[in-house]
Design a protein around this motif. Structure first.
Motif, PDB file in Angstrom:
ATOM      1  N   GLN A  15       8.139  15.984 -13.237  1.00 26.69           N
ATOM      2  CA  GLN A  15       7.817  16.611 -11.960  1.00 26.69           C
ATOM      3  C   GLN A  15       8.441  15.885 -10.772  1.00 26.69           C
ATOM      4  O   GLN A  15       8.380  16.374  -9.654  1.00 26.69           O
ATOM      5  CB  GLN A  15       6.302  16.665 -11.761  1.00 26.69           C
ATOM      6  N   GLY A  16       9.011  14.716 -11.002  1.00 25.72           N
ATOM      7  CA  GLY A  16       9.510  13.911  -9.896  1.00 25.72           C
ATOM      8  C   GLY A  16       8.389  13.053  -9.352  1.00 25.72           C
ATOM      9  O   GLY A  16       7.205  13.314  -9.597  1.00 25.72           O
ATOM     10  N   ASP A  17       8.735  12.003  -8.624  1.00 25.24           N
ATOM     11  CA  ASP A  17       7.702  11.100  -8.133  1.00 25.24           C
ATOM     12  C   ASP A  17       8.045  10.496  -6.777  1.00 25.24           C
ATOM     13  O   ASP A  17       7.411   9.551  -6.353  1.00 25.24           O
ATOM     14  CB  ASP A  17       7.453   9.975  -9.148  1.00 25.24           C
ATOM     15  N   THR A  18       9.054  11.052  -6.110  1.00 27.58           N
ATOM     16  CA  THR A  18       9.475  10.493  -4.831  1.00 27.58           C
ATOM     17  C   THR A  18       9.599  11.612  -3.813  1.00 27.58           C
ATOM     18  O   THR A  18      10.210  12.647  -4.082  1.00 27.58           O
ATOM     19  CB  THR A  18      10.828   9.766  -4.974  1.00 27.58           C
ATOM     20  N   ILE A  47      11.009  13.716  -0.850  1.00 30.21           N
ATOM     21  CA  ILE A  47      12.400  13.919  -0.427  1.00 30.21           C
ATOM     22  C   ILE A  47      12.679  13.371   0.970  1.00 30.21           C
ATOM     23  O   ILE A  47      13.833  13.250   1.366  1.00 30.21           O
ATOM     24  CB  ILE A  47      12.828  15.395  -0.507  1.00 30.21           C
ATOM     25  N   ASN A  48      11.645  13.010   1.724  1.00 31.02           N
ATOM     26  CA  ASN A  48      11.850  12.380   3.030  1.00 31.02           C
ATOM     27  C   ASN A  48      12.105  10.882   2.906  1.00 31.02           C
ATOM     28  O   ASN A  48      12.492  10.241   3.878  1.00 31.02           O
ATOM     29  CB  ASN A  48      10.652  12.641   3.938  1.00 31.02           C
ATOM     30  N   ASP A  49      11.869  10.331   1.719  1.00 38.07           N
ATOM     31  CA  ASP A  49      12.083   8.896   1.491  1.00 38.07           C
ATOM     32  C   ASP A  49      13.570   8.584   1.370  1.00 38.07           C
ATOM     33  O   ASP A  49      14.378   9.432   0.977  1.00 38.07           O
ATOM     34  CB  ASP A  49      11.389   8.441   0.202  1.00 38.07           C
ATOM     35  N   TYR A  50      13.899   7.348   1.688  1.00 36.37           N
ATOM     36  CA  TYR A  50      15.257   6.842   1.514  1.00 36.37           C
ATOM     37  C   TYR A  50      15.289   5.978   0.264  1.00 36.37           C
ATOM     38  O   TYR A  50      14.437   5.106   0.082  1.00 36.37           O
ATOM     39  CB  TYR A  50      15.691   6.003   2.722  1.00 36.37           C
ATOM     40  N   ARG A  51      16.239   6.234  -0.588  1.00 32.09           N
ATOM     41  CA  ARG A  51      16.483   5.453  -1.803  1.00 32.09           C
ATOM     42  C   ARG A  51      17.986   5.286  -1.936  1.00 32.09           C
ATOM     43  O   ARG A  51      18.763   5.997  -1.296  1.00 32.09           O
ATOM     44  CB  ARG A  51      15.972   6.193  -3.054  1.00 32.09           C
ATOM     45  N   SER A  52      18.384   4.401  -2.800  1.00 30.37           N
ATOM     46  CA  SER A  52      19.803   4.300  -3.133  1.00 30.37           C
ATOM     47  C   SER A  52      20.145   5.388  -4.143  1.00 30.37           C
ATOM     48  O   SER A  52      19.333   5.737  -5.003  1.00 30.37           O
ATOM     49  CB  SER A  52      20.112   2.932  -3.725  1.00 30.37           C
TER      50      SER A  52
END
Length: 150
Positions: A24-27, A29-34
Motif C-alpha cells: 500500500q505504500g508507507d510514505t 507524497i508530500n515528503d522528501y526522500r532520495s
C-alpha cells in the motif's frame, strides 16, 4: 568494499522506521526522500558478497542486482507523477553525474533469483550522495500500483 569497488545492500527497514509496506505504500507524497536509481549492467555478482537468502515465504533476499546505483536527494514524492517521469530524472542525473545514460528508478524486485524482492546489492562508484543507514528512498514496485507515489 571489495576489489576497490563499493557495494551497497538496499532493502526494507524491517520495522526500524515504522515498517515497510510495499503493498500500500508507507510514505506521504508530500515528503522528501532520495530517489534511488539503478542502471542494469548485467555484470556477474562479485566474489565476496554474502550469499542470497530465501525467506520463509520463498522470496530471494539480499541478491545481486546486476547494476550500479546513484541516489538523488531531496525529491518530493508528488514530483514523481509517473514511472516515465521518475526514470527520466534518473537518466538525466546519470548523464550529468556519471556521464552515462540508462539509469531508471530502482524497483523493489531488482535483485535476482526466484521471487526477488525486499533487498538487493548494487555497485556504487565511490561516495553515494545522500546515502545513510536507515534512510528511505523512493523506489518503484511493479506489481503493486497502490504503493507508488503516482
Amino acid at each position: 568494499m571489495l576489489n576497490s569497488k563499493t557495494y551497497v545492500l538496499f532493502g526494507s527497514d524491517n520495522g526500524q522506521l515504522g515498517g515497510t509496506d510495499p503493498y500500500q505504500g508507507d510514505t506521504n507524497i508530500n515528503d522528501y526522500r532520495s530517489l534511488l536509481c539503478i542502471k542494469k549492467t548485467n555484470d556477474p555478482a562479485p566474489a565476496g558478497l554474502p550469499p542470497s537468502i530465501i525467506s520463509p515465504g520463498g522470496a530471494t533476499n539480499n541478491s545481486w542486482s546486476g547494476g550500479t546505483v546513484l541516489v538523488i536527494p531531496y525529491i518530493q514524492g508528488k514530483q514523481l507523477t509517473s514511472q516515465a517521469v521518475a526514470d527520466n530524472i534518473c537518466n538525466q542525473v546519470g548523464q550529468i553525474v556519471r556521464g552515462t545514460s540508462g539509469y531508471r528508478m530502482a524497483e523493489f524486485h531488482d535483485g535476482t533469483g526466484i521471487n526477488a524482492g525486499w533487498s538487493f546489492w548494487a555497485e556504487a562508484y565511490g561516495d553515494i550522495n545522500g546515502l545513510a543507514q536507515c534512510t528511505r528512498y523512493w523506489v518503484n514496485i511493479n506489481d503493486q500500483p497502490a504503493a507508488t507515489p503516482w
